[in-house]
Design a protein around this motif. Structure first.
Motif, short mmCIF file in Angstrom:
data_model
loop_
_atom_site.label_atom_id
_atom_site.label_comp_id
_atom_site.label_asym_id
_atom_site.label_seq_id
_atom_site.Cartn_x
_atom_site.Cartn_y
_atom_site.Cartn_z
N LEU A 16 39.59 50.12 45.33
CA LEU A 16 40.59 50.21 45.51
C LEU A 16 41.15 51.11 46.68
O LEU A 16 40.63 52.11 46.90
N PRO A 17 42.40 50.82 47.43
CA PRO A 17 42.64 51.44 48.39
C PRO A 17 43.31 52.73 48.23
O PRO A 17 43.93 53.00 47.22
N ILE A 46 44.40 42.50 34.88
CA ILE A 46 43.75 42.08 35.95
C ILE A 46 43.39 40.66 35.89
O ILE A 46 43.49 39.80 36.72
N VAL A 49 46.47 38.10 35.67
CA VAL A 49 46.88 38.04 37.03
C VAL A 49 45.94 36.91 37.81
O VAL A 49 46.32 36.28 38.79
N LYS A 50 44.70 37.42 37.85
CA LYS A 50 43.69 36.39 38.63
C LYS A 50 43.76 34.83 38.29
O LYS A 50 43.52 34.15 39.00
N GLU A 182 56.63 47.65 53.46
CA GLU A 182 56.51 47.82 51.95
C GLU A 182 57.31 49.33 51.68
O GLU A 182 57.65 49.36 50.58
N TYR A 183 57.19 50.00 52.65
CA TYR A 183 57.74 51.50 52.26
C TYR A 183 59.10 51.79 52.83
O TYR A 183 59.41 52.95 52.49
N GLN B 25 52.43 49.25 42.39
CA GLN B 25 52.69 48.01 43.31
C GLN B 25 51.67 47.48 44.12
O GLN B 25 51.26 46.60 44.37
N ARG B 26 51.23 48.69 45.03
CA ARG B 26 50.32 48.48 46.29
C ARG B 26 48.68 47.99 45.39
O ARG B 26 48.42 47.05 46.00
N LEU B 27 48.33 48.70 44.46
CA LEU B 27 47.30 48.26 43.80
C LEU B 27 47.26 47.03 43.49
O LEU B 27 46.21 46.27 43.35
N PHE B 29 49.16 44.61 44.33
CA PHE B 29 49.25 43.49 45.36
C PHE B 29 47.62 43.54 45.95
O PHE B 29 47.22 42.48 46.53
N HIS B 30 47.01 44.52 46.04
CA HIS B 30 45.50 44.80 46.39
C HIS B 30 44.87 43.93 45.54
O HIS B 30 43.93 43.07 46.04
N LEU B 31 44.81 43.99 44.20
CA LEU B 31 43.91 43.04 43.30
C LEU B 31 44.22 41.64 43.43
O LEU B 31 43.63 41.02 43.27
N LEU B 32 45.69 41.28 43.77
CA LEU B 32 45.88 39.80 43.86
C LEU B 32 45.17 39.28 45.18
O LEU B 32 44.89 37.99 45.30
N ARG B 33 45.14 40.12 46.19
CA ARG B 33 44.84 39.55 47.58
C ARG B 33 42.92 39.62 47.63
O ARG B 33 42.51 38.96 47.90
N ALA B 34 42.59 40.76 46.44
CA ALA B 34 41.24 40.70 46.54
C ALA B 34 40.37 39.42 46.02
O ALA B 34 40.99 38.52 45.43
N SER B 35 39.20 39.30 46.52
CA SER B 35 38.47 38.25 45.76
C SER B 35 38.25 38.26 44.34
O SER B 35 38.57 39.36 43.89
N ALA B 39 38.11 41.67 41.83
CA ALA B 39 39.14 42.10 40.74
C ALA B 39 38.45 41.86 39.30
O ALA B 39 38.80 42.83 38.60
#
Lengths: 199, 199
Positions: A16-17, A46, A49-50, A182-183, B25-27, B29-35, B39
């Motif tokens: 995770l970022p 999770i 959402v995927k 975003e911020y 929110q950032r996490l 969107f990361h998971l949404l973008r991730a493969s 995820a």
């Protein structure tokens, strides 16, 4: 040091970022301590959402069907399109309540160094859409960063070469250079929208 | 603002420690973008850890079976027990490679204000274990905080009342290695002085 399932969870959390090794360990122990309901609730969220969220066929925003809520909303002005890099930017702009048009999500910004070329973004789809839907104005709301500015310029030139009637604008200053959409706080972002200027 | 599955994911992520609304929110969107692989790998790791990891029947450390790896290791000295608050503390002490005994995980620290009383921790189980396994020494390694110190004191008294042969010790308090005297707080410096040793 850890049992394999714990080690695996720490490894996955580290992806995770903004989550380093120590934070991943802390989050893993939190999930181990948490109730089954809370921990499995996250796992299920999770998964859901995927499975259920994809991209809108029209604007490439996130959608839980073929078309997103904004494109499906007849009250939104189809002649006014705001171009953003990511779906999260749509949320940021929606929060200002100052934009009543529709969106077009590029899926990133041009960055030759990272191998992101025009054909990797939804730019051709934007051009098609502008011609098909008789769009009056395109507001380019890519980030005020090097890659975002380059993308804005590329799109502005592309649009002008195709349609002469179209007004192409860019978010006004008010956003500090180098910042991330975003911020941005709602007020700053709202001002930037209201003060948009021709490129 | 969000489609329900996205909102649900943000809500679940917000329950993690140190994760506020923006980070969630950032996490998300990361998971949404991730493969899907990344995820769903995280979702599966959470599920697996909740299904397969429980507490060791002997020491209450995390275990992927009835007994943890340390309690199952015959080479570890069963006559020397280190008492800690949480499973993560076991990992911290194991990293030093200086402790060859076994552990006892209390599951927290005494804190009457938060409603944590002796019967909420694995204290009775520690007393039983000490008597049953002919333990020589108990090292109390609860945190050097108010609640950790109170817990250490409570356990030390309890152990002394039960067994006379037992040695009860506490982790040394003092200056962290690499620290600067100038920036040490008075309490730590006072402890370091009180615990001074012959060179």
């Amino acid at each position: 040091m850890y049992a394999p399932p714990v080690q695996r969870l720490i490894t996955e959390l580290s992806k995770l970022p903004g989550v380093g090794g120590r934070t991943a360990q802390r989050l893993a122990f939190h999930l181990l301590r948490a109730s089954d309901e809370d921990a499995l609730g996250l796992a299920e969220a999770i998964r859901e959402v995927k499975q259920r969220i994809g991209l809108c066929e029209v604007c490439f925003n996130l959608a839980d069907g073929p078309i997103c809520r904004i494109c499906a909303d007849e009250r939104r002005d189809a002649g006014l399109i705001c171009v953003v890099e990511e779906p999260s930017d749509v949320v940021s702009i929606e929060r200002t309540h100052e934009f009543l048009g529709r969106y077009h999500v590029l899926g990133g910004a041009l960055s030759p160094i990272d191998g992101v070329d025009p054909e990797d973004l939804k730019i051709a789809e934007l051009y098609e859409r502008v011609e098909r839907d008789e769009v009056r104005e395109v507001v380019i709301a890519t980030n005020p960063t090097t890659t975002g500015e380059a993308t804005a310029l590329h799109i502005a030139e592309g649009l002008r070469a195709r349609t002469s009637e179209l007004s192409v604008t860019r978010l006004a200053s008010g956003l500090p250079v180098g910042a991330d959409l975003e911020y941005a706080d709602e007020l700053t972002l709202g001002r930037a929208l209201a003060g948009r200027r021709a490129v």
